[in-house]
Design a protein around this motif. Structure first.
Motif, PDB file in Angstrom:
ATOM      1  N   VAL A   1      35.628 -46.385  12.163  1.00  0.00           N
ATOM      2  CA  VAL A   1      34.347 -47.431  12.596  1.00  0.00           C
ATOM      3  C   VAL A   1      33.794 -48.149  11.714  1.00  0.00           C
ATOM      4  O   VAL A   1      32.966 -49.532  11.427  1.00  0.00           O
ATOM      5  N   ILE A   2      33.307 -47.318  11.211  1.00  0.00           N
ATOM      6  CA  ILE A   2      31.720 -47.476  10.371  1.00  0.00           C
ATOM      7  C   ILE A   2      32.005 -48.204   9.341  1.00  0.00           C
ATOM      8  O   ILE A   2      31.180 -49.116   8.637  1.00  0.00           O
ATOM      9  N   ILE A   3      32.480 -46.981   8.361  1.00  0.00           N
ATOM     10  CA  ILE A   3      33.151 -47.817   7.159  1.00  0.00           C
ATOM     11  C   ILE A   3      34.235 -49.023   7.249  1.00  0.00           C
ATOM     12  O   ILE A   3      33.596 -49.991   6.514  1.00  0.00           O
ATOM     13  N   GLY A   4      35.018 -48.835   8.842  1.00  0.00           N
ATOM     14  CA  GLY A   4      35.700 -49.912   8.261  1.00  0.00           C
ATOM     15  C   GLY A   4      35.214 -51.778   8.571  1.00  0.00           C
ATOM     16  O   GLY A   4      34.611 -52.793   7.859  1.00  0.00           O
ATOM     17  N   GLU A   5      33.678 -51.557   9.423  1.00  0.00           N
ATOM     18  CA  GLU A   5      33.630 -52.073   9.982  1.00  0.00           C
ATOM     19  C   GLU A   5      32.448 -52.930   9.248  1.00  0.00           C
ATOM     20  O   GLU A   5      32.219 -54.006   9.142  1.00  0.00           O
ATOM     21  N   SER A   6      31.686 -52.092   8.470  1.00  0.00           N
ATOM     22  CA  SER A   6      30.596 -52.399   7.907  1.00  0.00           C
ATOM     23  C   SER A   6      31.025 -52.733   5.935  1.00  0.00           C
ATOM     24  O   SER A   6      30.872 -54.277   5.955  1.00  0.00           O
ATOM     25  N   PHE A   7      32.246 -52.211   6.241  1.00  0.00           N
ATOM     26  CA  PHE A   7      33.301 -53.354   5.237  1.00  0.00           C
ATOM     27  C   PHE A   7      33.930 -54.652   5.029  1.00  0.00           C
ATOM     28  O   PHE A   7      33.725 -55.432   4.740  1.00  0.00           O
ATOM     29  N   ALA A   8      34.085 -54.735   6.563  1.00  0.00           N
ATOM     30  CA  ALA A   8      34.524 -56.458   7.461  1.00  0.00           C
ATOM     31  C   ALA A   8      33.055 -56.942   6.454  1.00  0.00           C
ATOM     32  O   ALA A   8      32.989 -58.360   6.598  1.00  0.00           O
ATOM     33  N   VAL A   9      31.534 -56.781   7.539  1.00  0.00           N
ATOM     34  CA  VAL A   9      31.066 -57.625   7.914  1.00  0.00           C
ATOM     35  C   VAL A   9      30.508 -58.185   6.269  1.00  0.00           C
ATOM     36  O   VAL A   9      30.414 -59.017   5.787  1.00  0.00           O
ATOM     37  N   LEU A  10      30.963 -57.151   5.205  1.00  0.00           N
ATOM     38  CA  LEU A  10      30.029 -57.357   3.793  1.00  0.00           C
ATOM     39  C   LEU A  10      31.065 -58.400   3.128  1.00  0.00           C
ATOM     40  O   LEU A  10      30.626 -59.336   2.171  1.00  0.00           O
ATOM     41  N   MET A  11      32.618 -57.511   3.341  1.00  0.00           N
ATOM     42  CA  MET A  11      33.331 -59.184   2.541  1.00  0.00           C
ATOM     43  C   MET A  11      33.720 -60.510   3.227  1.00  0.00           C
ATOM     44  O   MET A  11      33.654 -60.698   2.678  1.00  0.00           O
ATOM     45  N   GLU A  12      33.142 -60.332   4.535  1.00  0.00           N
ATOM     46  CA  GLU A  12      33.601 -61.270   5.120  1.00  0.00           C
ATOM     47  C   GLU A  12      31.579 -62.671   5.041  1.00  0.00           C
ATOM     48  O   GLU A  12      32.005 -63.648   5.209  1.00  0.00           O
TER      49      GLU A  12
END
Length: 86
Positions: free
Chosen positions: A39-50
């Protein structure tokens, strides 16, 4: 203030989601076993890329695109949590 049309906003949201969801659903689970880290890595990745996708497509500055991405991902995450309540 820049005017952004609804179709442009919706299209940008679709592109941003389509660019990040496959990694979150199909790639990341192969490397991360613990749910909290997923959750931490996935959501952080999504927020940054988006953030970068929104900024580039809508031509808004990074703070605005970051807040937009963060808000959209928070709503998505909280909706998923509510849908999975017993």
């Amino acid at each position: 203030m820049k005017n952004i049309s609804l179709p442009q906003l919706v299209f940008t949201g679709i592109v941003a989601s389509m660019a990040t969801l496959p990694y979150l659903w199909f790639v990341l689970p192969n490397y991360i076993d613990q749910r909290i880290w997923y959750v931490i890595i996935g959501e952080s990745f999504a927020v940054l890329m988006e953030t970068f996708i929104i900024g580039a497509m809508l031509r808004v500055n990074l703070p605005k695109s970051f807040l937009s991405s963060l808000a959209c991902n928070m709503v998505s995450f909280l909706t998923a949590l509510l849908m999975n309540l017993p």
